[in-house]
Design an enzyme around this catalytic site. Structure first.
Site, PDB file in Angstrom:
ATOM      1  N   SER A 249       0.850  -1.187   0.000  1.00 46.69           N
ATOM      2  CA  SER A 249       0.000   0.000   0.000  1.00 46.69           C
ATOM      3  C   SER A 249       0.893   1.247   0.000  1.00 46.69           C
ATOM      4  O   SER A 249       1.676   1.427  -0.931  1.00 46.69           O
ATOM      5  CB  SER A 249      -0.958  -0.034   1.189  1.00 46.69           C
ATOM      6  OG  SER A 249      -1.938   0.964   1.065  1.00 46.69           O
ATOM      7  N   HIS A 363      -7.800  -4.921  -1.434  1.00 45.28           N
ATOM      8  CA  HIS A 363      -6.657  -4.271  -0.792  1.00 45.28           C
ATOM      9  C   HIS A 363      -6.291  -4.986   0.503  1.00 45.28           C
ATOM     10  O   HIS A 363      -5.128  -5.066   0.883  1.00 45.28           O
ATOM     11  CB  HIS A 363      -6.982  -2.805  -0.519  1.00 45.28           C
ATOM     12  CG  HIS A 363      -5.772  -1.968  -0.247  1.00 45.28           C
ATOM     13  ND1 HIS A 363      -4.799  -1.729  -1.193  1.00 45.28           N
ATOM     14  CD2 HIS A 363      -5.357  -1.306   0.874  1.00 45.28           C
ATOM     15  CE1 HIS A 363      -3.853  -0.962  -0.681  1.00 45.28           C
ATOM     16  NE2 HIS A 363      -4.170  -0.696   0.576  1.00 45.28           N
TER      17      HIS A 363
END
Length: 392
Positions: A249, A363
């Site tokens: 991320s 994610h």
């Protein structure tokens, strides 16, 4: 308000107590410079309890319900979670993990004098040699104090220089610390030094530090992690020609940024990584992060300048670090096209690179097997380019 008035920082998170009719409001943590977790009233109404991150730890705190000083109840190097109180609030149970213990249940009086109730991982830990991380503190080029940890190889060879992997946390408003990490211990067991840091924008160090990269992602945070690398090289027997970097991320973004700024790393693994803030603005599910922390959308001059300046894709010429990209195909927080752009930039320049795509993966919330595959793929990439065998 942050967007309209173009603040140079974000808004603090505080705990408030409201009267039932809304006529009165008290900010219980106004003078407390950290981030409180979800609140819980005591049975007698005198206290409000919550957990919060402080440096690399997470602890239990309380504050008088009518206002006053915040009091820390639990101690130790580790992270408190899943707190549960007895009916009278005199006894509290919680989960507690440390860098060498995945976690157990503890119980104590108001968090003090806690005793362990479980030994869930004792049998698993028998026969496994886990290294203990060493805390670090150093200064960035502008004098800012930064904290981190070094996890040494589980079985270091005396007189030998080992490879090192720098790992970067997500967020950027998150923090590493005294938690148990399978990923880092796996690298340690393979003979790597593992450096993990809390550069500016990390939480647990106050509001000024938390917003330290506002409008300048890739500047102060990059300087902080590279100062940490230099400190590690001065302190430990590390081979400077066998450095790796990885992150997920925001950590993936900073990994992409690092390989465009320096050739000091011989391998990189970027997970869920951003390469182009302009395209990310129009495809990700959190455009306001760009509008606030980059001072505007891409069609406004200031926002456009900041977004382009901080985008690794616009600095990719001359990248030479072999890089592995790992990404979930259903990621809406960081759409997969972000990694695709950086991968193509490296392929066009004939830089050794590989792309692993994970179907039906977002994610977060990956299935255990896909998560494990991602971890093992990262380790194997580091092994390929750094080699885990120490050099005499």
């Amino acid at each position: 308000v942050v967007l309209r008035e173009r603040w140079d920082h974000g808004s603090p998170i505080d705990l408030f107590a409201f009267s039932a009719d809304g006529s009165e409001r008290i900010n219980l943590t106004e003078s407390w410079d950290l981030i409180p977790g979800a609140p819980r009233w005591s049975a007698d109404g005198r206290w409000v309890y919550f957990t919060g991150g402080i440096g690399g730890d997470t602890h239990l705190f309380r504050v008088p319900s009518e206002g006053g000083e915040v009091e820390q109840l639990t101690q130790g190097e580790g992270r408190v979670g899943d707190v549960s109180f007895s009916r009278d609030f005199r006894t509290v149970a919680y989960a507690f993990q440390s860098p060498t213990d995945p976690g157990d249940v503890f119980v104590g009086t108001q968090g003090r004098g806690a005793r362990r109730l479980t030994d869930l991982n004792g049998e698993w830990l028998v026969g496994r040699q886990l290294a203990s991380p060493e805390p670090l503190a150093f200064t960035s080029p502008d004098g800012t104090r930064v904290e981190g940890w070094m996890l040494p190889p589980a079985n270091p060879e005396a007189g030998s220089a080992h490879p090192m992997v720098l790992t970067i946390h997500g967020g950027p408003h998150g923090a590493y610390g005294n938690e148990f990490s399978f990923d880092r211990h796996l690298l340690s067991s393979k003979g790597y030094y593992v450096l993990y840091l809390n550069p500016r924008a990390s939480t647990g160090y106050g509001e000024a530090f938390r917003w330290g990269t506002w409008g300048s992602w890739g500047d102060e945070d990059y300087q902080d992690v590279m100062a940490g690398v230099d400190h590690a090289l001065e302190t430990y027997p590390i081979d400077p020609n066998r450095l790796g970097v990885t992150g997920y991320s925001y950590g993936g973004y900073l990994t992409n940024w690092i390989i465009t700024q320096t050739d000091r790393f011989s391998a990189a693994a970027a997970g869920a990584s951003i390469s182009n803030w302009v395209s990310d603005y129009g495809t990700a599910d959190i455009p306001r992060t760009k509008e606030s922390e980059f001072f505007g959308p891409p069609w406004e001059a200031e926002g456009q300048e900041n977004l382009i300046r901080a985008s690794p894709i616009f600095h990719a010429q001359g990248v030479s670090t072999p890089t592995l990209f790992l990404h979930g195909e259903s990621d809406h927080r960081v759409p997969i096209e972000e990694a695709e752009q950086m991968y193509v930039a490296l392929q066009k320049q004939k830089v050794p690179s590989r792309f692993i795509r994970y179907p039906d993966s977002y994610h977060g919330g990956w299935t255990p097997w896909r998560y494990l595959h991602r971890v093992l793929s990262t380790v194997r990439w580091m092994d390929r380019w750094l080699g885990a065998t120490p050099v005499s």
